[in-house]
Design a protein around this motif. Structure first.
Motif, PDB file in Angstrom:
ATOM      1  N   UNK A   1       2.306  18.454 -17.854  1.00 14.23           N
ATOM      2  CA  UNK A   1       1.141  17.990 -18.612  1.00 14.23           C
ATOM      3  C   UNK A   1       0.829  16.529 -18.294  1.00 14.23           C
ATOM      4  N   UNK A   2       1.865  15.722 -18.102  1.00 15.78           N
ATOM      5  CA  UNK A   2       1.640  14.315 -17.756  1.00 15.78           C
ATOM      6  C   UNK A   2       0.847  14.208 -16.450  1.00 15.78           C
ATOM      7  N   UNK A   3       1.267  14.992 -15.455  1.00 13.42           N
ATOM      8  CA  UNK A   3       0.623  14.883 -14.145  1.00 13.42           C
ATOM      9  C   UNK A   3      -0.811  15.388 -14.193  1.00 13.42           C
ATOM     10  N   UNK A   4      -1.024  16.520 -14.871  1.00 16.80           N
ATOM     11  CA  UNK A   4      -2.389  17.035 -14.991  1.00 16.80           C
ATOM     12  C   UNK A   4      -3.300  16.004 -15.661  1.00 16.80           C
ATOM     13  N   UNK A   5      -2.813  15.409 -16.744  1.00 15.14           N
ATOM     14  CA  UNK A   5      -3.620  14.414 -17.456  1.00 15.14           C
ATOM     15  C   UNK A   5      -3.833  13.173 -16.599  1.00 15.14           C
ATOM     16  N   UNK A   6      -2.814  12.766 -15.854  1.00 17.04           N
ATOM     17  CA  UNK A   6      -2.934  11.585 -14.991  1.00 17.04           C
ATOM     18  C   UNK A   6      -3.996  11.792 -13.928  1.00 17.04           C
ATOM     19  N   UNK A   7      -3.989  12.960 -13.298  1.00 12.69           N
ATOM     20  CA  UNK A   7      -4.982  13.258 -12.253  1.00 12.69           C
ATOM     21  C   UNK A   7      -6.390  13.218 -12.839  1.00 12.69           C
ATOM     22  N   UNK A   8      -6.578  13.851 -13.983  1.00  6.76           N
ATOM     23  CA  UNK A   8      -7.908  13.871 -14.587  1.00  6.76           C
ATOM     24  C   UNK A   8      -8.348  12.474 -15.002  1.00  6.76           C
ATOM     25  N   UNK A   9      -7.423  11.694 -15.596  1.00  4.04           N
ATOM     26  CA  UNK A   9      -7.772  10.347 -16.051  1.00  4.04           C
ATOM     27  C   UNK A   9      -8.161   9.453 -14.875  1.00  4.04           C
ATOM     28  N   UNK A  10      -7.398   9.503 -13.787  1.00  4.34           N
ATOM     29  CA  UNK A  10      -7.711   8.684 -12.617  1.00  4.34           C
ATOM     30  C   UNK A  10      -9.064   9.088 -12.036  1.00  4.34           C
ATOM     31  N   UNK A  11      -9.287  10.374 -11.887  1.00  2.14           N
ATOM     32  CA  UNK A  11     -10.566  10.828 -11.323  1.00  2.14           C
ATOM     33  C   UNK A  11     -11.749  10.406 -12.197  1.00  2.14           C
ATOM     34  N   UNK A  12     -11.601  10.515 -13.512  1.00  3.39           N
ATOM     35  CA  UNK A  12     -12.685  10.119 -14.411  1.00  3.39           C
ATOM     36  C   UNK A  12     -12.942   8.618 -14.332  1.00  3.39           C
ATOM     37  N   UNK A  13     -11.865   7.824 -14.302  1.00  2.00           N
ATOM     38  CA  UNK A  13     -12.032   6.371 -14.234  1.00  2.00           C
ATOM     39  C   UNK A  13     -12.670   5.949 -12.913  1.00  2.00           C
ATOM     40  N   UNK A  14     -12.262   6.565 -11.833  1.00  2.00           N
ATOM     41  CA  UNK A  14     -12.843   6.237 -10.527  1.00  2.00           C
ATOM     42  C   UNK A  14     -14.328   6.567 -10.489  1.00  2.00           C
ATOM     43  N   UNK A  15     -14.681   7.720 -11.061  1.00  3.43           N
ATOM     44  CA  UNK A  15     -16.091   8.122 -11.065  1.00  3.43           C
ATOM     45  C   UNK A  15     -16.925   7.156 -11.893  1.00  3.43           C
ATOM     46  N   UNK A  16     -16.389   6.746 -13.049  1.00  4.64           N
ATOM     47  CA  UNK A  16     -17.129   5.823 -13.913  1.00  4.64           C
ATOM     48  C   UNK A  16     -17.285   4.456 -13.254  1.00  4.64           C
ATOM     49  N   UNK A  17     -16.245   4.015 -12.548  1.00  2.00           N
ATOM     50  CA  UNK A  17     -16.291   2.700 -11.909  1.00  2.00           C
ATOM     51  C   UNK A  17     -17.112   2.699 -10.623  1.00  2.00           C
ATOM     52  N   UNK A  18     -17.367   3.864 -10.067  1.00  2.03           N
ATOM     53  CA  UNK A  18     -18.076   3.922  -8.790  1.00  2.03           C
ATOM     54  C   UNK A  18     -17.231   3.422  -7.649  1.00  2.03           C
ATOM     55  N   UNK A  19     -15.932   3.654  -7.746  1.00  2.00           N
ATOM     56  CA  UNK A  19     -14.997   3.140  -6.747  1.00  2.00           C
ATOM     57  C   UNK A  19     -14.823   4.146  -5.614  1.00  2.00           C
ATOM     58  N   UNK A  20     -14.844   3.647  -4.404  1.00  6.01           N
ATOM     59  CA  UNK A  20     -14.566   4.458  -3.231  1.00  6.01           C
ATOM     60  C   UNK A  20     -13.060   4.445  -2.947  1.00  6.01           C
ATOM     61  N   UNK A  21     -12.525   5.501  -2.351  1.00  6.39           N
ATOM     62  CA  UNK A  21     -11.083   5.540  -2.084  1.00  6.39           C
ATOM     63  C   UNK A  21     -10.562   4.309  -1.344  1.00  6.39           C
ATOM     64  N   UNK A  22     -11.333   3.797  -0.407  1.00  5.62           N
ATOM     65  CA  UNK A  22     -10.878   2.637   0.350  1.00  5.62           C
ATOM     66  C   UNK A  22     -10.838   1.351  -0.434  1.00  5.62           C
ATOM     67  N   UNK A  23     -11.488   1.319  -1.616  1.00  5.39           N
ATOM     68  CA  UNK A  23     -11.472   0.115  -2.457  1.00  5.39           C
ATOM     69  C   UNK A  23     -10.149  -0.070  -3.200  1.00  5.39           C
ATOM     70  N   UNK A  24      -9.392   1.014  -3.379  1.00  6.31           N
ATOM     71  CA  UNK A  24      -8.212   0.980  -4.246  1.00  6.31           C
ATOM     72  C   UNK A  24      -7.007   0.504  -3.456  1.00  6.31           C
ATOM     73  N   UNK A  25      -6.587  -0.709  -3.777  1.00  3.69           N
ATOM     74  CA  UNK A  25      -5.452  -1.306  -3.056  1.00  3.69           C
ATOM     75  C   UNK A  25      -4.125  -0.692  -3.475  1.00  3.69           C
ATOM     76  N   UNK A  26      -3.948  -0.463  -4.787  1.00  3.72           N
ATOM     77  CA  UNK A  26      -2.641  -0.010  -5.272  1.00  3.72           C
ATOM     78  C   UNK A  26      -2.797   0.654  -6.626  1.00  3.72           C
ATOM     79  N   UNK A  27      -1.800   1.460  -6.982  1.00  5.32           N
ATOM     80  CA  UNK A  27      -1.715   2.099  -8.289  1.00  5.32           C
ATOM     81  C   UNK A  27      -0.302   1.911  -8.828  1.00  5.32           C
TER      82      UNK A  27
END
Length: 511
Positions: free
Chosen positions: A54-80
């Motif tokens: 459940x942690x991983x499923x929620x993490x994937x969804x949360x990251x995808x939602x945040x990226x979409x809201x921020x308008x971030x491209x994959x190459x913009x993300x330096x680290x997690x």
């Protein structure tokens, strides 16, 4: 939504109630945040478990939602960087898959094991003066050995929640040095693992079940694993950075990284975390934990197992989750200080500090037919504040006086409860611009791991900014001090009864 081409990092906070992903640029501007909940199971009295899947499923969804809201491209993300709830135990098989539900931090089933460890009087317990916490990892591992030896025998690696998320992100099995210092009796200044203690309590060779790669907060682990990159919608160039215990990562997000500064983390549980340059032991308070956030400095820790979770429990019981928290808080605010004579104890899952007693339970007394739900709400809120006041009193008695606290978490959303905390503690509360300090701290930590800053204090000095200060009211503090005496005396009076009930519950198969 606007598209960004600025370098960003992601802080992934896996808390008690869900995963929160926060996207920030390297100057500390938060671009987006998303939260996805998951469930907790309470299979027996005092038990609490979660499913790592459940942690991983929620993490994937949360990251995808945040990226979409921020308008971030994959190459913009330096680290997690991911943090997790402290002392949430995951047993991994040789194939790196969880073998059983994770034993959550608030699970206190290992209280007998904690007392057995405490009875050894081993020098490694110096940072647990006054008692070994049943929440911590070694008592939980000992519980598994005692009660589920087949699971113990099948376990190749014992890790924390944040280590499991790092494993899913990177494919590498590691331990965060932050949590092994503050929760696993590991002391890098005194030889590392206390293997003679492990042998003494019936866990010989236990350290062989701990990953040998132990990294400090902010150290790079490696690039995203291909499957993780695909799941998250990120590029393989994104670096995975070592996180740690959620509250300690929040210290980064609050910039309480110098001696004399104190973080106050509120949420399902409350934590008071003073930073000090003194190697001082205080009975009933955990620490001093050396070098686990900033090299050369110590963290003291006083925590409440159930604080915001008590208010959530009452809200759900009272309304079935239908009414808003705002309405509940407004009704409580209309009740006079002192809750019309009600006194409560906030020990729904035992007491972490200063009593370190997991056989304590919640209580409320003074009820009459004139009382209503709002009186009870106020009494429960006041009990949580008194629990914090009790920790501050023990710290002061030990020579660590807290003069201000920088606060984060759910309490900030309620001006009424925020002021109540300041009034009971008689301490000014500094409120930062970004109050989701844990996820923000993970994003700052990711920036350090990516090389944008040389060290955590340097990064926090740039990225964290204060918004306002909540000053205590002297008149209300005097009234609360009188009621604080009732809070303390209630614990003294009820402790023997609570211990008897805890013994009865453990002895009953239906408990």
């Amino acid at each position: 939504m606007t598209m960004t081409q600025t370098p960003v990092t992601i802080g992934l906070d896996c808390g008690t109630g869900g995963a929160r992903a926060l996207v920030a640029d390297l100057q500390g501007r938060v671009l987006a945040m998303a939260t996805v909940p998951y469930d907790t199971q309470f299979p027996r009295t005092g038990w609490a478990t979660q499913d790592p899947a459940d942690w991983w499923r929620a993490s994937v969804l949360a990251v995808r939602q945040a990226l979409a809201e921020a308008g971030v491209q994959p190459g913009d993300v330096r680290a997690i960087c991911a943090d997790g709830t402290s002392s949430t135990l995951v047993a991994l098989g040789a194939d790196l898959q969880p073998l059983a539900p994770a034993i959550l931090w608030m699970d206190n089933r290992a209280s007998p094991q904690a007392r057995r460890i405490e009875a050894t009087g081993h020098p490694a317990l110096r940072r647990s003066r006054g008692g070994v916490s049943a929440e911590t990892m070694i008592p939980k591992i000992l519980w598994i050995k005692d009660n589920d030896p087949a699971l113990f025998d099948r376990t190749r690696w014992f890790v924390e929640m944040s280590d499991y998320i790092a494993l899913r992100l990177s494919g590498e099995v590691t331990l965060g040095l932050n949590q092994t210092i503050n929760r696993w009796f590991h002391d890098p200044r005194r030889g590392g693992w206390p293997e003679d203690l492990f042998a003494q309590i019936g866990l010989p060779g236990l350290a062989e079940r701990f990953p040998t790669t132990m990294l400090p907060l902010g150290a790079p682990i490696g690039p995203l694993a291909p499957d993780a990159a695909a799941a998250l919608g990120l590029g393989a160039q994104t670096l995975v950075v070592c996180g740690g215990t959620d509250a300690y990562v929040a210290m980064v997000g609050l910039n309480t990284l110098a001696s004399g500064q104190t973080a106050f983390i509120t949420g399902s549980s409350h934590l008071v975390l003073p930073m000090t340059d003194r190697d001082v032991e205080i009975e009933g308070v955990f620490g001093p934990h050396p070098d686990c956030v900033v090299p050369g400095l110590f963290v003291m820790e006083g925590g409440q197992v159930s604080s915001g979770s008590v208010i959530r429990w009452w809200h759900d019981q009272m309304s079935g989750g239908r009414d808003s928290y705002a309405a509940m808080m407004a009704a409580a605010e209309a009740v006079p200080l002192g809750a019309n004579g009600l006194v409560a104890l906030d020990f729904w899952q035992g007491n972490r500090n200063p009593h370190i007693d997991y056989d304590l339970q919640g209580a409320i007394w003074g009820l009459t037919l004139k009382h209503g739900t709002a009186d009870i709400t106020r009494a429960l809120m006041e009990s949580v504040c008194f629990g914090t006041r009790n920790i501050l009193a023990r710290l002061a008695e030990g020579g660590v006086a807290v003069e201000t606290m920088t606060i984060a978490g759910g309490t900030v959303r309620s001006p009424f409860w925020l002021q109540m905390h300041a009034d009971t503690a008689n301490v000014p509360l500094i409120v930062p611009e970004v109050t989701e300090a844990t996820a923000f701290g993970a994003a700052i930590t990711a920036a350090v791991g990516a090389g944008a800053y040389a060290a955590l204090p340097e990064a926090a000095a740039v990225m964290v900014r204060a918004a306002r200060v909540i000053e205590p009211d002297a008149a209300r503090h005097r009234q609360y001090e009188d009621l604080f005496g009732y809070y303390r005396d209630t614990h003294t009076a009820l402790r023997p009864l609570m211990h008897r009930m805890a013994d009865r519950q453990r002895a009953s198969p239906a408990a």
